[in-house]
Design an enzyme around this catalytic site. Structure first.
Site, mmCIF file in Angstrom:
data_model
loop_
_atom_site.group_PDB
_atom_site.id
_atom_site.type_symbol
_atom_site.label_atom_id
_atom_site.label_comp_id
_atom_site.label_asym_id
_atom_site.label_seq_id
_atom_site.Cartn_x
_atom_site.Cartn_y
_atom_site.Cartn_z
ATOM 1 N N ASN A 8 0.872 -1.181 0.000
ATOM 2 C CA ASN A 8 0.000 0.000 0.000
ATOM 3 C C ASN A 8 0.906 1.226 0.000
ATOM 4 O O ASN A 8 1.526 1.532 1.010
ATOM 5 C CB ASN A 8 -0.886 -0.042 1.255
ATOM 6 C CG ASN A 8 -1.678 1.231 1.449
ATOM 7 O OD1 ASN A 8 -1.800 2.045 0.533
ATOM 8 N ND2 ASN A 8 -2.230 1.391 2.649
ATOM 9 N N TRP A 9 0.972 1.883 -1.157
ATOM 10 C CA TRP A 9 1.866 3.048 -1.260
ATOM 11 C C TRP A 9 1.279 4.283 -0.573
ATOM 12 O O TRP A 9 1.958 5.301 -0.474
ATOM 13 C CB TRP A 9 2.149 3.365 -2.729
ATOM 14 C CG TRP A 9 3.082 2.408 -3.406
ATOM 15 C CD1 TRP A 9 3.751 1.365 -2.837
ATOM 16 C CD2 TRP A 9 3.461 2.422 -4.789
ATOM 17 N NE1 TRP A 9 4.524 0.720 -3.781
ATOM 18 C CE2 TRP A 9 4.359 1.356 -4.988
ATOM 19 C CE3 TRP A 9 3.127 3.221 -5.881
ATOM 20 C CZ2 TRP A 9 4.932 1.074 -6.232
ATOM 21 C CZ3 TRP A 9 3.693 2.945 -7.123
ATOM 22 C CH2 TRP A 9 4.585 1.885 -7.296
ATOM 23 N N LYS A 10 0.030 4.221 -0.169
ATOM 24 C CA LYS A 10 -0.642 5.401 0.416
ATOM 25 C C LYS A 10 -0.441 6.604 -0.525
ATOM 26 O O LYS A 10 -0.413 6.424 -1.736
ATOM 27 C CB LYS A 10 -0.132 5.677 1.827
ATOM 28 C CG LYS A 10 -0.146 4.420 2.702
ATOM 29 C CD LYS A 10 0.034 4.721 4.149
ATOM 30 C CE LYS A 10 0.155 3.415 4.907
ATOM 31 N NZ LYS A 10 0.090 3.575 6.338
ATOM 32 N N HIS A 94 -9.473 0.706 5.320
ATOM 33 C CA HIS A 94 -8.130 0.885 5.900
ATOM 34 C C HIS A 94 -8.248 1.810 7.112
ATOM 35 O O HIS A 94 -9.082 2.714 7.133
ATOM 36 C CB HIS A 94 -7.197 1.483 4.843
ATOM 37 C CG HIS A 94 -5.775 1.543 5.300
ATOM 38 N ND1 HIS A 94 -5.303 2.550 6.107
ATOM 39 C CD2 HIS A 94 -4.734 0.705 5.096
ATOM 40 C CE1 HIS A 94 -4.020 2.331 6.364
ATOM 41 N NE2 HIS A 94 -3.658 1.215 5.768
ATOM 42 N N GLU A 96 -6.691 4.307 8.066
ATOM 43 C CA GLU A 96 -6.650 5.757 7.774
ATOM 44 C C GLU A 96 -7.976 6.226 7.207
ATOM 45 O O GLU A 96 -8.416 7.351 7.466
ATOM 46 C CB GLU A 96 -5.464 6.060 6.844
ATOM 47 C CG GLU A 96 -4.149 5.967 7.613
ATOM 48 C CD GLU A 96 -2.972 5.443 6.811
ATOM 49 O OE1 GLU A 96 -2.979 5.538 5.571
ATOM 50 O OE2 GLU A 96 -2.041 4.915 7.445
ATOM 51 N N GLU A 166 -5.192 -5.302 10.733
ATOM 52 C CA GLU A 166 -4.186 -4.253 10.878
ATOM 53 C C GLU A 166 -4.419 -3.508 12.187
ATOM 54 O O GLU A 166 -5.233 -2.575 12.242
ATOM 55 C CB GLU A 166 -4.288 -3.268 9.709
ATOM 56 C CG GLU A 166 -3.988 -3.892 8.364
ATOM 57 C CD GLU A 166 -3.411 -2.862 7.405
ATOM 58 O OE1 GLU A 166 -2.299 -3.092 6.923
ATOM 59 O OE2 GLU A 166 -4.045 -1.828 7.178
ATOM 60 N N GLY A 172 2.431 2.128 10.606
ATOM 61 C CA GLY A 172 3.299 3.283 10.406
ATOM 62 C C GLY A 172 4.041 3.713 11.663
ATOM 63 O O GLY A 172 4.612 4.795 11.714
ATOM 64 N N SER A 211 3.632 -2.303 10.199
ATOM 65 C CA SER A 211 5.091 -2.259 10.300
ATOM 66 C C SER A 211 5.769 -3.580 9.918
ATOM 67 O O SER A 211 6.724 -4.009 10.563
ATOM 68 C CB SER A 211 5.516 -1.806 11.701
ATOM 69 O OG SER A 211 5.006 -0.503 11.965
ATOM 70 N N GLY A 232 2.850 -1.210 4.221
ATOM 71 C CA GLY A 232 2.850 0.205 3.861
ATOM 72 C C GLY A 232 4.254 0.675 3.555
ATOM 73 O O GLY A 232 4.778 0.487 2.455
ATOM 74 N N GLY A 233 4.914 1.269 4.563
ATOM 75 C CA GLY A 233 6.231 1.901 4.377
ATOM 76 C C GLY A 233 7.241 1.036 3.640
ATOM 77 O O GLY A 233 7.938 1.534 2.737
HETATM 78 C C1 PEP Z 1 -0.667 -0.057 5.884
HETATM 79 O O1 PEP Z 1 -0.639 1.016 5.327
HETATM 80 O O2 PEP Z 1 -1.616 -0.803 5.660
HETATM 81 C C2 PEP Z 1 0.429 -0.431 6.785
HETATM 82 C C3 PEP Z 1 0.354 -1.569 7.400
HETATM 83 O O3 PEP Z 1 1.483 0.476 6.913
HETATM 84 P P1 PEP Z 1 2.931 0.170 7.563
HETATM 85 O O4 PEP Z 1 3.431 -1.119 6.965
HETATM 86 O O5 PEP Z 1 3.769 1.350 7.156
HETATM 87 O O6 PEP Z 1 2.746 0.058 9.041
#
Ligand code: PEP
Length: 249
Positions: A8-10, A94, A96, A166, A172, A211, A232-233
């Site tokens: 997920n590039w957000k 999600h 966010e 999640e 994040g 993470s 994500g990251g």
């Molecule tokens: C996400 O955006 O779904 C996520 C899990 O982010 P991260 O891996 O950065 O915690």
């Protein structure tokens, strides 16, 4: 079932960066056939990603969609528009979207139903906040989120959905759930699926997100109810995302 590694590039990476990313990523994972791969770029990068990953093993998903097909919704993107350009999956609910943009289970349910109607494979995200975990209400929160969306669709649609656990406190933040904590939540979600689907609950992928990095991916995915990861990251760099994909093997 093959593990699914989804990125997920957000709101990161430009359309002009997709080509270099795809070349580096495909050089690493193009021949890995033991794992399913998905990337969810921002809406403006979707056409470039669909093009760059055409004829490859990488599917392209969106990060969100509107709950109706079309209409006077300035600034929104519909699932029909996504499907039309070759997007195959869509993230829904999600954290966010829930906690920054105020989406509730009713809205997420409407999106879930529409995504299935449009032939988009939904990845429906659930997860508790830190204070909910600390107060011992994790399972109650997961049950409420499950019953507010996933539990309301037909068994056929439920079985065709991907679930992502999640925990909000791990997204994040660099704080990954331990494999034991994640497995416990996944087992609970599997039992909720089982209440509706019986044995077929084992065929619904449940991804862990929060993470995930190359260093912790293998241990997380070795848990019996963790069928893949949502990243994500660490999906923003092709080498770290490829390392996570290789951790499934
Ligand atoms: C996400 O955006 O779904 C996520 C899990 O982010 P991260 O891996 O950065 O915690």
């Amino acid at each position: 079932m093959k593990k699914l590694v989804a990125g997920n590039w957000k709101m990161n990476l430009l359309p002009s960066q997709v080509s270099d990313y795809s070349k580096s990523f495909l050089a690493e994972v193009g021949k890995l056939d033991g794992v399913d791969l998905l990337l969810c770029p921002s809406d403006t990068a979707l056409p470039a990603a669909v093009e760059a990953f055409r004829n490859s093993r990488v599917r392209v998903g969106a990060q969100n969609m509107h709950s109706t097909r079309s209409g006077a919704f300035t600034g929104e993107t519909s699932g029909e528009m996504l499907a039309d350009i070759g997007v195959t999956h869509v993230l829904l609910g999600h954290s966010e979207r829930r906690h920054v943009f105020g989406e509730d289970d009713e809205l997420i349910y409407a999106k879930l139903v529409l995504a299935h109607k449009l032939g988009l494979k939904p990845i429906l995200c659930v997860g508790e906040k830190q204070e909910q975990r600390e107060s011992g209400s994790t399972e109650q929160v997961l049950r409420e989120q499950f019953e507010g969306s996933l539990g309301r669709v037909s068994n056929e649609l439920l079985a065709a959905t991907i679930v992502a656990y999640e925990p909000v406190w791990a997204i994040g933040t660099g704080l990954t759930a331990t494999p034991e904590i994640a497995q416990q939540a996944h087992r609970f979600l599997r039992s909720l699926l089982g209440e509706k689907l019986g044995e077929a609950a084992s065929t619904v992928p449940i991804l862990y997100g929060g993470s995930v990095k190359p260093a912790n991916a293998a241990e997380l995915m070795s848990q019996p109810d963790i069928d893949g990861v949502l990243v994500g990251g660490a999906s923003l760099k092709p080498d770290s995302f490829a390392a996570i994909a290789k951790a499934t093997l």
